[in-house]
Each structure stands twice: as C-alpha cells, then as structure tokens.
Design an enzyme around this catalytic site. Structure first.
Site, PDB file in Angstrom:
ATOM      1  N   ARG A  74      53.527  35.533  33.623  1.00 25.33           N
ATOM      2  CA  ARG A  74      52.087  36.261  33.939  1.00 25.33           C
ATOM      3  C   ARG A  74      51.548  36.900  32.723  1.00 25.33           C
ATOM      4  NH1 ARG A  74      51.323  36.667  39.452  1.00 25.33           N
ATOM      5  NH2 ARG A  74      53.333  37.098  40.642  1.00 25.33           N
ATOM      6  N   GLU A  88      39.793  38.146  41.728  1.00 28.20           N
ATOM      7  CA  GLU A  88      40.946  37.379  42.113  1.00 28.20           C
ATOM      8  C   GLU A  88      41.379  36.308  40.932  1.00 28.20           C
ATOM      9  OE1 GLU A  88      43.581  36.697  43.356  1.00 28.20           O
ATOM     10  OE2 GLU A  88      43.588  35.600  45.181  1.00 28.20           O
ATOM     11  N   ASP A  89      42.178  35.940  40.558  1.00 23.85           N
ATOM     12  CA  ASP A  89      42.742  35.170  39.425  1.00 23.85           C
ATOM     13  C   ASP A  89      42.302  33.910  39.523  1.00 23.85           C
ATOM     14  OD1 ASP A  89      44.521  34.437  41.587  1.00 23.85           O
ATOM     15  OD2 ASP A  89      46.216  34.784  40.511  1.00 23.85           O
ATOM     16  N   LYS A 141      49.363  39.910  42.750  1.00 22.30           N
ATOM     17  CA  LYS A 141      49.441  40.429  41.365  1.00 22.30           C
ATOM     18  C   LYS A 141      48.891  39.667  40.388  1.00 22.30           C
ATOM     19  CE  LYS A 141      54.333  41.536  42.651  1.00 22.30           C
ATOM     20  NZ  LYS A 141      55.840  40.846  42.693  1.00 22.30           N
ATOM     21  N   GLY A 142      48.323  38.548  40.689  1.00 24.05           N
ATOM     22  CA  GLY A 142      47.644  37.502  39.918  1.00 24.05           C
ATOM     23  C   GLY A 142      46.458  38.147  39.099  1.00 24.05           C
ATOM     24  N   LYS A 199      39.236  25.943  41.003  1.00 21.41           N
ATOM     25  CA  LYS A 199      39.997  24.699  41.392  1.00 21.41           C
ATOM     26  C   LYS A 199      39.205  23.855  42.424  1.00 21.41           C
ATOM     27  CE  LYS A 199      44.599  24.949  41.349  1.00 21.41           C
ATOM     28  NZ  LYS A 199      45.939  24.791  40.791  1.00 21.41           N
ATOM     29  N   ASP A 254      41.637  28.226  44.985  1.00 22.87           N
ATOM     30  CA  ASP A 254      42.243  26.946  45.184  1.00 22.87           C
ATOM     31  C   ASP A 254      41.750  26.242  46.569  1.00 22.87           C
ATOM     32  OD1 ASP A 254      43.679  24.774  44.603  1.00 22.87           O
ATOM     33  OD2 ASP A 254      45.364  25.828  45.277  1.00 22.87           O
ATOM     34  N   ASP A 300      51.643  33.289  37.790  1.00 24.01           N
ATOM     35  CA  ASP A 300      52.938  33.128  37.470  1.00 24.01           C
ATOM     36  C   ASP A 300      53.351  31.797  37.867  1.00 24.01           C
ATOM     37  OD1 ASP A 300      52.639  33.653  40.272  1.00 24.01           O
ATOM     38  OD2 ASP A 300      54.703  33.744  40.571  1.00 24.01           O
ATOM     39  N   PHE A 342      48.579  22.734  38.204  1.00 21.93           N
ATOM     40  CA  PHE A 342      49.086  24.084  38.296  1.00 21.93           C
ATOM     41  C   PHE A 342      49.195  24.862  37.034  1.00 21.93           C
ATOM     42  CE2 PHE A 342      52.366  27.197  38.861  1.00 21.93           C
ATOM     43  CZ  PHE A 342      51.980  27.929  40.328  1.00 21.93           C
ATOM     44  N   VAL A 343      48.248  26.147  37.127  1.00 17.74           N
ATOM     45  CA  VAL A 343      48.324  26.808  35.781  1.00 17.74           C
ATOM     46  C   VAL A 343      48.856  28.125  35.694  1.00 17.74           C
ATOM     47  CG1 VAL A 343      46.075  25.748  35.241  1.00 17.74           C
ATOM     48  CG2 VAL A 343      46.060  27.679  36.635  1.00 17.74           C
TER      49      VAL A 343
HETATM   50  P1  5GP Z   1      43.881  29.668  47.814  1.00 17.51           P
HETATM   51  O1  5GP Z   1      43.987  30.745  48.957  1.00 17.51           O
HETATM   52  O2  5GP Z   1      42.387  29.801  47.262  1.00 17.51           O
HETATM   53  O3  5GP Z   1      44.363  28.503  48.053  1.00 17.51           O
HETATM   54  O4  5GP Z   1      44.847  30.237  46.536  1.00 17.51           O
HETATM   55  C1  5GP Z   1      44.807  31.346  45.975  1.00 17.51           C
HETATM   56  C2  5GP Z   1      46.170  31.945  45.256  1.00 17.51           C
HETATM   57  O5  5GP Z   1      47.082  30.791  45.325  1.00 17.51           O
HETATM   58  C3  5GP Z   1      46.057  32.346  44.044  1.00 17.51           C
HETATM   59  O6  5GP Z   1      45.580  33.864  44.264  1.00 17.51           O
HETATM   60  C4  5GP Z   1      47.201  32.249  43.222  1.00 17.51           C
HETATM   61  O7  5GP Z   1      48.479  33.267  43.633  1.00 17.51           O
HETATM   62  C5  5GP Z   1      47.655  30.925  43.868  1.00 17.51           C
HETATM   63  N1  5GP Z   1      47.398  29.656  43.272  1.00 17.51           N
HETATM   64  C6  5GP Z   1      46.453  28.931  43.390  1.00 17.51           C
HETATM   65  N2  5GP Z   1      46.656  27.711  42.367  1.00 17.51           N
HETATM   66  C7  5GP Z   1      47.525  28.308  41.530  1.00 17.51           C
HETATM   67  C8  5GP Z   1      47.944  27.734  40.089  1.00 17.51           C
HETATM   68  O8  5GP Z   1      47.470  26.682  39.826  1.00 17.51           O
HETATM   69  N3  5GP Z   1      48.772  28.659  39.399  1.00 17.51           N
HETATM   70  C9  5GP Z   1      49.231  29.711  40.042  1.00 17.51           C
HETATM   71  N4  5GP Z   1      50.190  30.310  39.239  1.00 17.51           N
HETATM   72  N5  5GP Z   1      48.761  30.199  41.278  1.00 17.51           N
HETATM   73  C10 5GP Z   1      47.870  29.494  41.910  1.00 17.51           C
END
Ligand code: 5GP
Length: 171
Positions: free
Chosen positions: A161, A95-96, A39-40, A127, A99, A155, A148-149
């Site tokens: 959100r 994508e939001d 949903k992000g 990140k 990470d 969220d 963590f944002v």
């Molecule tokens: P990845 O698969 O790249 O580790 O993570 C992607 C997903 O992790 C993002 O779509 C998000 O939902 C979540 N995520 C990663 N870092 C953060 C953060 O700092 N805050 C929040 N709210 N979600 C995060």
C-alpha cells in the site's frame, strides 16, 4: 515479484492537484464531509484533502474487500460505519478504484437513505471493463485497463500500500 510502473508518483500528484482544484470550486459554500473508504483510499484521500481548500470534515467507512484473492466475491459487507451524521450535508465519497462498481453503488444507496444534501464520488482509478452496475463516479483520476494494480493505497495480500506509484505485478 516484479512491479512495473503504470502511473508515476509525479503524474498522480499532478492529477490529484487538478481534482482538488475542481472539487474546491464545486464545494464553495457547501458543508463538505469527505468519506474515505478504508483501507485502500487512505493515501489518495490524505493527498486530496490537502489540496482541497474549502473547509471539510473527514470520516471513514470500511467494506469487505477481495481478501486474499484478486477476484471480487460480488457481495459487499459493511465493516465500519460513519461516526458522523450526514443529514443535509454534502458528502464526497473517496475511493481508490472502481472496478465492478458494486462497492460504490452499495455505499451510495446506503448513504442516500440518510438524507444528505448531496452525494458525489471521487475515485483515483476507473477500470470500466468489468463494470456490473450503472454507477458513474463524479471525479476520476485515471481510466486504466483491466489489470490488477497495487501501490498508492492499493494492496496485494495486505502489502504494497505504501508504494508511491501505481504498479502492475508481473509474475
Ligand atoms: P468494486 O466493488 O468496484 O468491484 O471494487 C472496489 C474494490 O475492489 C476496491 O476498493 C479495491 O479494494 C478492490 N480492487 C478492484 N480492483 C483492484 C485492483 O486492481 N487492485 C487492488 N489492489 N484492488 C482492487
């Protein structure tokens, strides 16, 4: 809970406009399908598609998220697939945040197997500190430190959100 502003609504709006202009130039005469990751990405995506001036279709996918924890499980699960065919079309995944990179590399591989003309990715936030894959997004709004944002679609425990800025929680 105290929330500190990391990126203001004004700075986000300015950067989203710049990204929209760049994407508009890159997708001139293409068959663009914008794929938002629920949903992000909904807030970023809804602002972004209003500043992209080439014709486009929107669709959504959903993957498993962190749930109630702020640590990723390392396993990506597909919760919702596309409704539309992407064969021979130009896909832009929105994508939001990236990470570890696990979500985007999984989705990228999955969509590649459906033979689109091209696939690119746009993320509002990057990140890089915790990356576990070689994945490199094509359009990045802001590179941020390993905090963590929340807000602007992101969220914590399913809340916040709707904040118009990107914030960091100070406990
Ligand atoms: P990845 O698969 O790249 O580790 O993570 C992607 C997903 O992790 C993002 O779509 C998000 O939902 C979540 N995520 C990663 N870092 C953060 C953060 O700092 N805050 C929040 N709210 N979600 C995060």
């Amino acid at each position: 809970m105290q929330v500190e502003v990391m990126i203001s609504a004004e700075d986000i709006a300015k950067r989203v406009r710049e990204l929209g202009e760049e994407i508009t130039r890159d997708y001139d005469s293409k068959d663009l399908v914008v794929v938002g990751i629920l949903k992000g990405a909904v807030v970023f995506m809804s602002d972004l598609i209003r500043v992209i001036t080439v014709p486009l279709e929107v669709d959504f996918m959903a993957t498993s998220s962190y749930g109630l924890s702020t640590q990723t499980s390392g396993v990506v699960q597909l919760l919702k697939d596309l409704d539309t065919s992407i064969e021979d079309r130009d896909v832009l995944i929105v994508e939001d945040i990236i990470d570890t990179g696990l979500t985007l590399s999984y989705l990228n591989q999955l969509l590649h197997s459906r033979k689109p003309a091209s696939i690119k990715t746009a993320v509002l936030l990057d990140k890089p500190d915790r990356r576990q894959t070689e994945f490199v997004p094509d359009y990045v709004g802001f590179v941020i430190p390993d905090r963590f944002v929340i807000g602007y679609g992101l969220d914590v425990e399913h809340k916040f959100r709707g904040l118009p800025y990107i914030g960091v929680v100070n406990n």
